[in-house]
Motif scaffolding. Structure first.
Motif, mmCIF file in Angstrom:
data_model
loop_
_atom_site.group_PDB
_atom_site.id
_atom_site.type_symbol
_atom_site.label_atom_id
_atom_site.label_comp_id
_atom_site.label_asym_id
_atom_site.label_seq_id
_atom_site.Cartn_x
_atom_site.Cartn_y
_atom_site.Cartn_z
ATOM 1 N N PRO A 66 0.812 -1.205 0.170
ATOM 2 C CA PRO A 66 0.126 -0.137 -0.086
ATOM 3 C C PRO A 66 0.771 1.355 -0.038
ATOM 4 C CG PRO A 66 -0.879 -1.505 1.607
ATOM 5 C CD PRO A 66 0.480 -1.976 1.041
ATOM 6 N N ALA A 67 1.745 1.395 0.939
ATOM 7 C CA ALA A 67 2.637 2.631 0.867
ATOM 8 C C ALA A 67 3.134 2.925 -0.289
ATOM 9 C CB ALA A 67 3.577 2.285 1.989
ATOM 10 N N LEU A 68 3.855 1.653 -1.199
ATOM 11 C CA LEU A 68 4.606 2.024 -2.332
ATOM 12 C C LEU A 68 3.474 2.283 -3.431
ATOM 13 C CD1 LEU A 68 7.198 -0.836 -2.345
ATOM 14 C CD2 LEU A 68 7.627 1.575 -1.731
ATOM 15 N N ALA A 69 2.436 1.731 -3.419
ATOM 16 C CA ALA A 69 1.385 2.089 -4.610
ATOM 17 C C ALA A 69 0.891 3.525 -4.168
ATOM 18 C CB ALA A 69 0.406 1.144 -4.318
ATOM 19 N N GLN A 70 0.943 3.803 -2.991
ATOM 20 C CA GLN A 70 0.415 5.323 -2.689
ATOM 21 C C GLN A 70 1.638 6.372 -3.104
ATOM 22 O OE1 GLN A 70 -2.405 6.205 -1.337
ATOM 23 N NE2 GLN A 70 -1.849 8.389 -1.713
ATOM 24 N N SER A 71 2.868 5.940 -2.983
ATOM 25 C CA SER A 71 3.884 7.003 -3.754
ATOM 26 C C SER A 71 3.664 7.186 -5.245
ATOM 27 C CB SER A 71 5.153 6.229 -3.276
ATOM 28 O OG SER A 71 5.534 6.223 -2.078
ATOM 29 N N LEU A 72 3.098 6.205 -5.894
ATOM 30 C CA LEU A 72 3.038 6.104 -7.311
ATOM 31 C C LEU A 72 1.992 7.223 -7.635
ATOM 32 C CD1 LEU A 72 3.532 5.187 -10.298
ATOM 33 C CD2 LEU A 72 2.066 3.416 -9.648
ATOM 34 N N TRP A 73 0.807 7.118 -6.815
ATOM 35 C CA TRP A 73 -0.301 7.766 -7.026
ATOM 36 C C TRP A 73 0.047 9.208 -6.642
ATOM 37 C CZ3 TRP A 73 -4.321 9.469 -9.425
ATOM 38 C CH2 TRP A 73 -5.205 10.174 -8.931
ATOM 39 N N ASN A 74 0.879 9.510 -5.634
ATOM 40 C CA ASN A 74 1.151 10.728 -5.200
ATOM 41 C C ASN A 74 2.026 11.476 -6.341
ATOM 42 O OD1 ASN A 74 0.212 10.577 -2.543
ATOM 43 N ND2 ASN A 74 2.097 9.959 -1.719
ATOM 44 N N SER A 75 3.117 10.781 -6.968
ATOM 45 C CA SER A 75 3.803 11.235 -8.012
ATOM 46 C C SER A 75 2.912 11.640 -9.056
ATOM 47 C CB SER A 75 5.046 10.163 -8.385
ATOM 48 O OG SER A 75 5.966 10.035 -7.288
ATOM 49 N N VAL A 76 2.074 10.781 -9.606
ATOM 50 C CA VAL A 76 1.387 11.031 -10.537
ATOM 51 C C VAL A 76 0.483 12.336 -10.466
ATOM 52 C CG1 VAL A 76 -0.779 10.396 -12.102
ATOM 53 C CG2 VAL A 76 1.172 8.754 -11.435
ATOM 54 N N TRP A 77 -0.406 12.647 -9.462
ATOM 55 C CA TRP A 77 -1.185 13.812 -9.208
ATOM 56 C C TRP A 77 -0.472 14.917 -8.964
ATOM 57 C CZ3 TRP A 77 -2.062 16.950 -5.021
ATOM 58 C CH2 TRP A 77 -1.637 16.494 -3.858
ATOM 59 N N VAL A 78 0.894 14.966 -8.391
ATOM 60 C CA VAL A 78 1.291 16.131 -7.913
ATOM 61 C C VAL A 78 2.035 16.593 -9.152
ATOM 62 C CG1 VAL A 78 3.573 16.912 -7.082
ATOM 63 C CG2 VAL A 78 2.006 15.665 -5.650
ATOM 64 N N ALA A 79 2.545 15.691 -10.217
ATOM 65 C CA ALA A 79 3.160 16.217 -11.575
ATOM 66 C C ALA A 79 1.925 16.677 -12.066
ATOM 67 C CB ALA A 79 3.643 14.943 -12.074
ATOM 68 N N ALA A 80 0.729 16.163 -12.194
ATOM 69 C CA ALA A 80 -0.371 16.644 -12.975
ATOM 70 C C ALA A 80 -0.576 18.234 -12.516
ATOM 71 C CB ALA A 80 -1.456 15.743 -12.995
ATOM 72 N N VAL A 81 -0.628 18.261 -11.338
ATOM 73 C CA VAL A 81 -1.013 19.805 -10.597
ATOM 74 C C VAL A 81 -0.061 20.801 -10.989
ATOM 75 C CG1 VAL A 81 -1.414 21.092 -8.514
ATOM 76 C CG2 VAL A 81 -2.553 18.738 -8.738
ATOM 77 N N VAL A 82 1.101 20.195 -10.711
ATOM 78 C CA VAL A 82 2.124 21.193 -11.332
ATOM 79 C C VAL A 82 2.348 21.699 -12.757
ATOM 80 C CG1 VAL A 82 4.734 21.583 -11.512
ATOM 81 C CG2 VAL A 82 3.844 20.487 -9.456
#
Length: 566
Positions: A66-82
């Motif tokens: 779960p923690a590693l999969a969450q990191s993947l999602w965090n990277s995706v949405w932060v990059a999209a917002v920026v």
């Protein structure tokens, strides 16, 4: 002259064998220091710790964590917002610079590009001083509903600052290439300014907008320094790799994360190449350069926007500079050189700074020679046609490879005990070669652009006169292309001074560079010295740019006199 070219092309000059050998050498270097490390990452991702092939089991295990999969999602949405925030902001700034008659355009452009001179983590350090636990504007931030700068808010704000100039450079190029005839026809038809923007300007810049968005997204998702400094407990893929490899020695899952990082970069690269091919037809030979007309209200609005953006840029840099001189934040705000003394002497960053200079100089010299020689051998020599596509592919591939992935590949490949080149591991030579490969593509494209501007008949005439190609290179090509060499060298030097991700896995106590030392100072709870060292790197980069400007002027004066001949 065309007959000479045909007859020359039908003969094989013995000197061409030298060119073939050089092309094989360039291919060998790129294969050894780019393709082989990437292959090592792929191999690690499908093996277990004992080296047994396990297919996609490592990927499945990663996604089930779960923690590693969450990191993947965090990277995706932060990059999209920026990306969604930075690209429109950069587009409006580029629009102001190219389509208005506002004053001080050169100054605004210079200020907007200053983040390129400093390590990306300078922005993160500065935002901590502005909005951190003891930040100047912490209360204002919380009043706006943001509880803490650590985590996603800090990463997004810092990434906006870091990627803005990259998007801006792409978009300025797009908006500069405009055909004035389209706007004149629209004016003749009484078209409103808004309609002209949506029917002429925006469609004309759409390909560069796509490129800017793809580049921005890739830069954000692969950035390591910013989330490491200001990310707090908000994990992303880039920090996961570091923790898995350095902290847990879990190379298999580290390789899996590396491939997840590599995937969007490769997709971006492919899409960007397709976009660039389509973009070539946007401007015809009959196009008339567009010149903006004065409009008081519009020019004032564009000036006001650029003032705001420039002020924000200067606020980030200014806070880092101010904090580097403050004695003890926030209790003793008197000025002192304490942080510089601590960083350079007590923390021994002076040695790391010297290593950075060695890395930058080695990369600038070695990278310029390798890139230009490779581009020349590809563009201006004949034979071994089967090898040229492979060299071209390897020359363009680094643009799609994040620094973290490349550095991890170097661990897997060069740290292998049975590797004949294992002796390079943990040496400055390997750091230089890694940095050259990491930034190879931009230098290669610059060199190819300069070489394509030269008529192929130079080489054809030389061949007909039985003059070896390397003599033509030395007497004709090299002097004409010297300004491009200066630009390539400057690009390599600045990026080598500020890089973190490409070398974070490869340094040793004897080769630690200043950007890594800054990271270590921040981890040790010394933000003041970290800010001081980041400012010192930015100052060094600025001084290097000034020296390169002087060198460019001398080169222009000595080698480009022919341009003024009539």
């Amino acid at each position: 002259m065309s007959e000479i070219a045909v007859s020359a092309s039908q003969r094989t000059d013995p000197a061409d064998r030298v060119g073939h050998g050089g092309l094989f050498l360039v291919f060998g270097i790129l294969a050894l220091f780019l393709a082989a490390p990437l292959a090592a990452v792929l191999v690690q991702s499908v093996e277990d710790k004992s080296g047994t092939f396990v297919a996609l089991d490592n990927f499945a295990a990663y996604l089930k964590t779960p923690a590693l999969a969450q990191s993947l999602w965090n990277s995706v949405w932060v990059a999209a917002v920026v990306t969604l925030a930075a690209v429109p902001a950069a587009f409006l700034f580029a629009y102001a610079l190219t389509r208005s008659c506002m004053p001080l355009k050169g100054m605004f452009r210079t200020v907007a590009l200053t983040p390129l001179l400093a390590p990306s983590l300078l922005a993160a350090i500065s935002f901590i001083y502005w909005f951190g636990n003891q930040g100047v504007l912490k209360g204002l931030m919380q009043a706006l509903g943001v509880a803490s700068i650590y985590g996603a808010p800090g990463i997004i704000a810092s990434q906006m600052f870091a990627v803005f100039p990259h998007a801006l450079m792409i978009l300025i190029t797009a908006l500069t290439l405009a055909d004035a005839r389209l706007y004149e026809a629209a004016d003749a038809l009484g078209t409103s300014a808004a309609r002209k923007f949506f029917t002429i300007t925006l469609p004309g810049a759409k390909y560069c907008l796509i490129s800017a968005a793809l580049v921005t997204y890739t830069l954000v998702i692969t950035e390591f320094g910013i989330p490491k400094v200001i990310g707090g407990n908000f994990d992303v893929l880039a920090t996961d790799i570091f923790k898995l490899v350095i902290g847990q020695q879990d190379f298999q899952r580290g390789a899996v994360v590396a491939l997840f990082l590599l995937a969007p970069a490769l997709i971006t690269f492919v899409v960007d190449r397709v976009v660039q091919r389509k973009q070539t037809s946007m401007l015809t030979a009959r196009a008339v350069p567009y010149s903006p007309r004065p409009s008081r209200g519009f020019d004032l609005a564009m000036t006001a926007y650029c003032v705001v953006v420039a002020a924000l840029m200067l606020a980030v840099f200014g806070m880092a500079l101010y904090a580097s001189f403050v004695k003890f934040w926030p209790y003793d705000l008197s000025f002192s050189l304490r942080h510089y003394a601590f960083g350079l002497v007590d923390a021994e960053v002076d040695t790391a700074f010297f290593h950075s200079l060695k890395l930058a100089l080695g990369t600038a010299i070695g990278g310029t020679v390798l890139v230009f020689a490779g581009a020349y051998l590809l563009e201006k020599t004949r034979g071994v046609d089967w090898l040229r596509p492979a060299v071209q592919l390897l020359a363009l591939l680094p643009m799609a490879v994040p620094g973290l992935v490349l550095g991890l590949g170097y661990i897997f490949f060069f740290n292998a005990p049975n590797n004949p080149v294992n002796a390079l591991y943990h040496t400055m030579t390997l750091l230089v070669l890694c940095t050259i490969v990491h930034f190879y593509t931009t230098g290669h494209l610059t060199a190819v652009t300069a070489l394509k501007a030269l008529d192929a008949e130079f080489e054809a005439v030389s061949a007909s006169l039985k003059v070896p190609f390397y003599r033509t290179f030395w007497r004709v090509t090299l002097p004409i292309c010297t300004p491009a060499l200066v630009d390539i060298s400057r690009y390599f030097f600045i990026n080598a001074m500020t890089t973190i991700s490409a070398v974070v896995f490869l340094y040793s106590p004897d080769t630690k560079v200043a950007s890594i030392a800054i990271l270590n100072l921040d981890e040790a709870g010394e933000p003041g010295p970290a800010a001081a060292m980041a400012v010192l790197i930015a100052a060094t980069s600025l001084a290097a740019c000034i020296l390169y400007l002087g060198l460019g002027w001398l080169v222009e004066r000595q080698t480009q006199k022919w341009r003024n001949l009539k």
